[in-house]
Scaffold this motif. Sequence first.
Motif, PDB file in Angstrom:
ATOM      1  N   LYS A  80       0.853  -1.180   0.000  1.00  0.00           N
ATOM      2  CA  LYS A  80       0.000   0.000   0.000  1.00  0.00           C
ATOM      3  C   LYS A  80       0.896   1.240   0.000  1.00  0.00           C
ATOM      4  O   LYS A  80       1.732   1.410   0.880  1.00  0.00           O
ATOM      5  CB  LYS A  80      -0.923   0.035   1.228  1.00  0.00           C
ATOM      6  CG  LYS A  80      -2.010  -1.013   1.179  1.00  0.00           C
ATOM      7  CD  LYS A  80      -2.922  -0.746   0.023  1.00  0.00           C
ATOM      8  CE  LYS A  80      -4.007  -1.777  -0.097  1.00  0.00           C
ATOM      9  NZ  LYS A  80      -4.762  -1.628  -1.325  1.00  0.00           N
ATOM     10  N   THR A  81       0.699   2.079  -1.014  1.00  0.00           N
ATOM     11  CA  THR A  81       1.522   3.273  -1.183  1.00  0.00           C
ATOM     12  C   THR A  81       0.630   4.506  -1.172  1.00  0.00           C
ATOM     13  O   THR A  81      -0.396   4.545  -1.839  1.00  0.00           O
ATOM     14  CB  THR A  81       2.297   3.206  -2.522  1.00  0.00           C
ATOM     15  OG1 THR A  81       2.982   1.964  -2.591  1.00  0.00           O
ATOM     16  CG2 THR A  81       3.288   4.344  -2.633  1.00  0.00           C
ATOM     17  N   ARG A  82       1.054   5.499  -0.425  1.00  0.00           N
ATOM     18  CA  ARG A  82       0.339   6.764  -0.359  1.00  0.00           C
ATOM     19  C   ARG A  82       1.355   7.905  -0.444  1.00  0.00           C
ATOM     20  O   ARG A  82       2.543   7.711  -0.183  1.00  0.00           O
ATOM     21  CB  ARG A  82      -0.447   6.897   0.959  1.00  0.00           C
ATOM     22  CG  ARG A  82      -1.497   5.813   1.192  1.00  0.00           C
ATOM     23  CD  ARG A  82      -2.666   5.959   0.245  1.00  0.00           C
ATOM     24  NE  ARG A  82      -3.726   5.019   0.551  1.00  0.00           N
ATOM     25  CZ  ARG A  82      -3.882   3.824   0.005  1.00  0.00           C
ATOM     26  NH1 ARG A  82      -3.008   3.391  -0.869  1.00  0.00           N
ATOM     27  NH2 ARG A  82      -4.888   3.042   0.328  1.00  0.00           N
ATOM     28  N   THR A  85      -0.011  10.892   4.863  1.00  0.00           N
ATOM     29  CA  THR A  85      -0.764  10.200   5.910  1.00  0.00           C
ATOM     30  C   THR A  85      -1.698  11.178   6.618  1.00  0.00           C
ATOM     31  O   THR A  85      -2.090  10.954   7.752  1.00  0.00           O
ATOM     32  CB  THR A  85       0.186   9.563   6.943  1.00  0.00           C
ATOM     33  OG1 THR A  85       1.036  10.572   7.480  1.00  0.00           O
ATOM     34  CG2 THR A  85       1.004   8.450   6.334  1.00  0.00           C
ATOM     35  N   THR A  89      -3.364   5.969   7.522  1.00  0.00           N
ATOM     36  CA  THR A  89      -2.131   5.271   7.159  1.00  0.00           C
ATOM     37  C   THR A  89      -2.398   4.317   5.999  1.00  0.00           C
ATOM     38  O   THR A  89      -3.535   3.850   5.832  1.00  0.00           O
ATOM     39  CB  THR A  89      -1.590   4.470   8.355  1.00  0.00           C
ATOM     40  OG1 THR A  89      -2.574   3.506   8.731  1.00  0.00           O
ATOM     41  CG2 THR A  89      -1.258   5.381   9.516  1.00  0.00           C
ATOM     42  N   PRO A  90      -1.386   4.002   5.209  1.00  0.00           N
ATOM     43  CA  PRO A  90      -1.606   3.078   4.081  1.00  0.00           C
ATOM     44  C   PRO A  90      -2.137   1.717   4.518  1.00  0.00           C
ATOM     45  O   PRO A  90      -3.040   1.167   3.888  1.00  0.00           O
ATOM     46  CB  PRO A  90      -0.216   2.957   3.449  1.00  0.00           C
ATOM     47  CG  PRO A  90       0.499   4.193   3.832  1.00  0.00           C
ATOM     48  CD  PRO A  90      -0.028   4.550   5.195  1.00  0.00           C
ATOM     49  N   GLU A  91      -1.607   1.180   5.609  1.00  0.00           N
ATOM     50  CA  GLU A  91      -2.013  -0.166   6.045  1.00  0.00           C
ATOM     51  C   GLU A  91      -3.456  -0.229   6.527  1.00  0.00           C
ATOM     52  O   GLU A  91      -4.056  -1.310   6.567  1.00  0.00           O
ATOM     53  CB  GLU A  91      -1.055  -0.717   7.098  1.00  0.00           C
ATOM     54  CG  GLU A  91      -1.023   0.025   8.403  1.00  0.00           C
ATOM     55  CD  GLU A  91      -0.082   1.222   8.433  1.00  0.00           C
ATOM     56  OE1 GLU A  91       0.077   1.783   9.534  1.00  0.00           O
ATOM     57  OE2 GLU A  91       0.479   1.622   7.386  1.00  0.00           O
ATOM     58  N   SER A  92      -4.052   0.903   6.843  1.00  0.00           N
ATOM     59  CA  SER A  92      -5.450   0.890   7.284  1.00  0.00           C
ATOM     60  C   SER A  92      -6.405   0.537   6.136  1.00  0.00           C
ATOM     61  O   SER A  92      -7.575   0.235   6.371  1.00  0.00           O
ATOM     62  CB  SER A  92      -5.836   2.227   7.906  1.00  0.00           C
ATOM     63  OG  SER A  92      -5.806   3.248   6.931  1.00  0.00           O
ATOM     64  N   VAL A 124       2.314  -6.969   5.075  1.00  0.00           N
ATOM     65  CA  VAL A 124       1.942  -5.724   4.419  1.00  0.00           C
ATOM     66  C   VAL A 124       3.160  -4.812   4.417  1.00  0.00           C
ATOM     67  O   VAL A 124       3.839  -4.678   5.433  1.00  0.00           O
ATOM     68  CB  VAL A 124       0.758  -5.031   5.133  1.00  0.00           C
ATOM     69  CG1 VAL A 124       0.527  -3.634   4.577  1.00  0.00           C
ATOM     70  CG2 VAL A 124      -0.503  -5.865   5.007  1.00  0.00           C
ATOM     71  N   SER A 126       3.950  -0.951   3.892  1.00  0.00           N
ATOM     72  CA  SER A 126       3.317   0.361   3.882  1.00  0.00           C
ATOM     73  C   SER A 126       4.359   1.389   3.455  1.00  0.00           C
ATOM     74  O   SER A 126       5.425   1.486   4.069  1.00  0.00           O
ATOM     75  CB  SER A 126       2.803   0.667   5.292  1.00  0.00           C
ATOM     76  OG  SER A 126       2.402   1.995   5.413  1.00  0.00           O
ATOM     77  N   ARG A 138       7.534   0.650   5.803  1.00  0.00           N
ATOM     78  CA  ARG A 138       7.331  -0.156   7.014  1.00  0.00           C
ATOM     79  C   ARG A 138       6.831  -1.525   6.604  1.00  0.00           C
ATOM     80  O   ARG A 138       5.946  -1.646   5.758  1.00  0.00           O
ATOM     81  CB  ARG A 138       6.330   0.515   7.940  1.00  0.00           C
ATOM     82  CG  ARG A 138       6.876   1.823   8.500  1.00  0.00           C
ATOM     83  CD  ARG A 138       5.892   2.591   9.322  1.00  0.00           C
ATOM     84  NE  ARG A 138       5.219   1.780  10.320  1.00  0.00           N
ATOM     85  CZ  ARG A 138       4.113   2.152  10.954  1.00  0.00           C
ATOM     86  NH1 ARG A 138       3.559   3.313  10.683  1.00  0.00           N
ATOM     87  NH2 ARG A 138       3.554   1.374  11.842  1.00  0.00           N
TER      88      ARG A 138
END
Length: 146
Positions: A80-82, A85, A89-92, A124, A126, A138
């Motif tokens: 997951k890339t953003r 934040t 967060t990307p992992e959410s 995952v 992130s 991460r």
Amino acid sequence: MKTLLKRLGFSEATPSETSRQSLGQQGERLAAHFLTRCGMQIVAYNVRVPVGRTRTGARVYGELDIVAFDGPTLVFVEVKTRTTTDFTTPESAITPRKQARLARAARRYRTLIGPFDAPYRFDVVSIVAAPGAQPTIRLFRDFFRP
């Protein structure tokens, strides 16, 4: 780090030029490099596996971003890339529904390609790649269990 990003295919595009799809592809390349440096052996990228059919008979596919081995453990990695934040967060973005889809695709991958009896887990990666800043990466090992 800037040279590494350029070698991996990252561009210094303006936000209007950067689409979500290309951001995701760049994130997956960066994640693969990161995982390799963590000692994982990458087996496949962007794997599409048939997971069923719709009521009309059309095939339904599941996608796995990265498949790797961490020692004897088969690892299915969702990336997951953003760019920020500010909101979350990307992992959410890995909701229970997304987890179920990933588990279904992984089960089908193990059935079709194997190894079916190997231990496996879901990780995952992130990535926050803010324009003009170093990306923050991460790794969440064993993020969920199906």
